[in-house]
Write an enzyme that holds these catalytic residues in place. Structure first.
Site, PDB file in Angstrom:
ATOM      1  N   LYS A  25      -0.763  -4.359  -3.181  1.00 11.25           N
ATOM      2  CA  LYS A  25      -2.057  -3.806  -2.752  1.00 11.25           C
ATOM      3  C   LYS A  25      -2.202  -2.419  -3.365  1.00 11.25           C
ATOM      4  O   LYS A  25      -1.630  -1.455  -2.882  1.00 11.25           O
ATOM      5  CB  LYS A  25      -2.150  -3.731  -1.229  1.00 11.25           C
ATOM      6  CG  LYS A  25      -3.470  -3.142  -0.731  1.00 11.25           C
ATOM      7  CD  LYS A  25      -3.487  -3.046   0.782  1.00 11.25           C
ATOM      8  CE  LYS A  25      -4.761  -2.376   1.265  1.00 11.25           C
ATOM      9  NZ  LYS A  25      -4.825  -0.946   0.889  1.00 11.25           N
ATOM     10  N   ASP A  64       9.669   5.396 -10.621  1.00  6.56           N
ATOM     11  CA  ASP A  64       9.255   5.964 -11.909  1.00  6.56           C
ATOM     12  C   ASP A  64      10.010   7.235 -12.251  1.00  6.56           C
ATOM     13  O   ASP A  64      10.267   7.531 -13.422  1.00  6.56           O
ATOM     14  CB  ASP A  64       7.755   6.243 -11.900  1.00  6.56           C
ATOM     15  CG  ASP A  64       6.922   4.988 -12.126  1.00  6.56           C
ATOM     16  OD1 ASP A  64       7.518   3.895 -12.237  1.00  6.56           O
ATOM     17  OD2 ASP A  64       5.679   5.086 -12.189  1.00  6.56           O
ATOM     18  N   SER A 118       0.811  -1.215   0.000  1.00  5.14           N
ATOM     19  CA  SER A 118       0.000   0.000   0.000  1.00  5.14           C
ATOM     20  C   SER A 118       0.845   1.265   0.000  1.00  5.14           C
ATOM     21  O   SER A 118       1.490   1.579  -0.994  1.00  5.14           O
ATOM     22  CB  SER A 118      -0.959  -0.037   1.193  1.00  5.14           C
ATOM     23  OG  SER A 118      -1.981   0.911   1.057  1.00  5.14           O
TER      24      SER A 118
END
Length: 434
Positions: free
Chosen positions: A320, A306, A295
Site C-alpha cells: 500500500k 534503503d 502503509s
C-alpha cells in the site's frame, strides 16, 4: 428544479457548490455543460428512489451512501466517515480515550476480561483475566454486541461506572465501581530475548514513538552493555499516522531521506529527512514484515532497507503505497481521501509491489526430531575431566539458552531466525581493544 437538484448534490458531496463545481469543470474529459447534466441526473435518481422504492428510505442514509459510493469508486482506501466513524478514527489515531483499561472479548453472551492494562482503573479495581462482566450500571449485557458493550464502558474522564462481575471461585456475582480515566492504547510492546531487545509495533498512533523510546531505554537497563541488537516486529501492522512512521524511522537513522510524498501536482512533493541520533547506537537491527505489514510499516521498512540500516526479514509486505488525508467537513463528519503516493529513499514506489525482504523467511511450524540419547566424551569410562571449574555453569547456561531458542523456534519460526541472525552478526562485530 435545477437549483434544488444541485443543492442535493452539494449536500451529498459535503461541499458547497462554489468549491465542488470548479474542480469538476476542470476535468479534461467532462465539459461544464455535461457536469451540470450529470448533477441533474443525480437529482432525478434521488427523487425516483425516494418516491418509488419498495420501502420508505431515509434521506440521510441515501445521501451518505451516495457520498461513500463516490469515494470508494476512486480507490479502496478513500471513504466517507460519518459522525461515529470519525470519532472512532480519532480515538484510534490519538491512541487514548476515556475508559477503564481492559482488553475484552465476547463469550457466552457476556464480556470476558482478557487482561486489565497496567496502572488503569480496571487494574487498580482488581479485575482479573477470566472475569465475566454481566451488567453495566445495572443494565444486562446479554444481547448486545461487543462494540456496543465497549462503547458503554467508555465515557467522559472522571465519571463513575458500575460493573457486575462473575468470577470463578466466587459464589455470587458482585459489583465493582470504577472511575473512568484517560487510557492510552499501547501500540508498542517490548521484551528482552536473553541479550536481544524485541519490540513489536502493532499500529502507528500518536503514542508510538514515545512508546518506542521508553521500550529501548527499559531494555538497555535490563540487558546492559551486553545487548547485541534489536528485532523490530512490524508483522500484521496495518499502518497509521505518517508522522509516526517518519519518527520511528528517524529513531534509527542519522541522516538521509526517509520518505517522499508526491501528490497529483508533483511540484508539491514533500521530502522528510532524518536528523542526527540513533536510539540503537549502531546495534544490528532486524525488521520482521509479512503480507499484513502495510502503509506506515512499509515506510519504516523501506527507509531502513534503503539506507542499509537494518536487515528486512520475513515475507513480502502488503504493497500500500498511498497516503490518505482526513478532511474534516461540516457536521463532525470527514472524508478519508487518497491525496498522494509515497516513495522510499531510493525513489521506489511500493504500490502493489510491497517491500521485498532481504532474506525471505516464510512462517513455518517447527517440530523437534526425537533422537536417541546423545553420547559424548564425558560419558566414556576413564575420560579426563576438564580442569576449568566453571565449565558446569557454562554448560548449564548453554542448555538453558538452547531450550529457550527451541521454544521460540516452535512458537515463532521467523522470530527465531531473526534472533539467530542478530547473534551471528554480533560474533563478527568489532570488539573494544584494551
Amino acid at each position: 428544479m435545477k437549483t434544488s437538484r444541485l443543492a442535493v448534490f452539494a449536500l451529498a458531496t459535503g461541499m458547497t457548490l462554489g468549491l465542488a463545481l470548479p474542480a469538476l469543470a476542470q476535468s479534461s474529459t467532462t465539459t461544464s455543460a455535461e457536469t451540470y447534466r450529470l448533477l441533474n441526473l443525480f437529482g432525478d435518481v434521488f427523487e425516483q428512489v425516494k418516491a418509488k422504492y419498495v420501502e420508505e428510505v431515509d434521506d440521510k442514509q441515501l445521501i451518505e451512501a451516495a457520498i461513500n459510493g463516490m469515494l470508494t469508486s476512486l480507490d479502496p482506501h478513500s471513504s466517507y466517515l460519518n459522525m461515529d466513524n470519525f470519532e472512532e478514527m480519532q480515538v484510534d489515531t490519538r491512541g487514548e480515550f476515556g475508559g477503564l483499561g481492559i482488553e475484552v472479548t465476547m463469550e457466552e453472551g457476556f464480556v470476558k476480561v482478557i487482561s486489565p492494562i497496567y496502572d488503569t482503573p480496571a487494574e487498580k479495581a482488581g479485575l482479573q483475566p477470566g472475569d465475566f462482566i454481566t451488567h453495566i450500571d445495572g443494565k444486562p449485557i446479554r444481547g448486545l454486541g461487543l462494540n456496543e458493550a465497549v462503547e458503554m464502558m467508555r465515557g467522559k474522564v472522571n465519571t463513575d461506572i458500575r460493573l457486575t462481575i462473575i468470577r470463578k471461585g466466587e459464589q455470587a456475582p458482585f459489583d465493582v465501581t470504577l472511575t473512568r480515566a484517560v487510557i492510552k492504547i499501547q501500540s508498542v510492546r517490548a521484551e528482552t530475548k536473553d541479550d536481544i531487545g524485541y519490540i513489536r509495533i502493532t499500529k502507528f498512533n500518536e503514542q508510538t514513538f514515545s512508546g518506542l523510546q521508553r521500550a529501548i531505554t527499559d531494555m538497555r537497563d535490563q540487558i546492559g552493555p551486553e545487548m547485541k541488537g534489536l528485532v523490530l516486529d512490524l508483522r500484521n501492522n496495518p499502518g497509521g499516522l505518517l508522522d509516526q512512521a517518519i519518527s520511528v524511522s528517524d529513531a534509527f537513522l542519522d541522516k538521509g531521506e526517509i520518505v517522499s510524498t508526491r501528490p497529483r501536482d508533483t511540484e508539491n512533493t514533500e521530502r522528510y529527512n532524518a536528523r542526527p541520533g540513533d536510539l540503537a547506537e549502531g546495534l544490528p537491527i532486524i525488521v520482521l514484515v509479512n503480507d499484513g505489514s502495510a502503509s506506515a510499516s512499509e515506510i519504516v521498512a523501506g527507509a531502513l532497507q534503503d539506507h542499509r540500516r537494518a536487515v528486512i526479514m520475513g515475507t513480502r509486505s502488503f504493497g500500500k503505497g498511498s497516503v490518505q488525508t482526513i478532511l474534516p467537513m461540516p457536521g463532525n463528519v470527514a472524508l478519508r481521501l487518497t491525496t498522494a503516493r509515497y516513495y522510499t529513499p531510493s525513489g521506489k514506489s511500493i504500490q502493489e509491489v510491497g517491500i521485498v525482504p532481504d532474506i525471505i523467511v516464510p512462517q513455518a511450524h517447527v517440530e523437534s526430531i526425537e533422537t536417541a540419547q546423545r553420547r559424548s566424551e564425558a560419558d566414556l569410562n576413564g575420560a579426563l575431566r576438564n580442569e576449568d571449574q566453571t565449565i558446569d555453569d557454562a554448560a548449564n547456561k548453554a542448555n538453558d539458552r538452547r531450550s529457550a531458542a527451541e521454544e521460540i523456534a516452535q512458537e515463532d519460526y521467523q522470530l527465531s531466525r531473526a534472533l539467530d541472525m542478530i547473534r551471528g552478526i554480533a560474533l563478527f562485530a568489532p570488539r573494544p581493544q584494551g
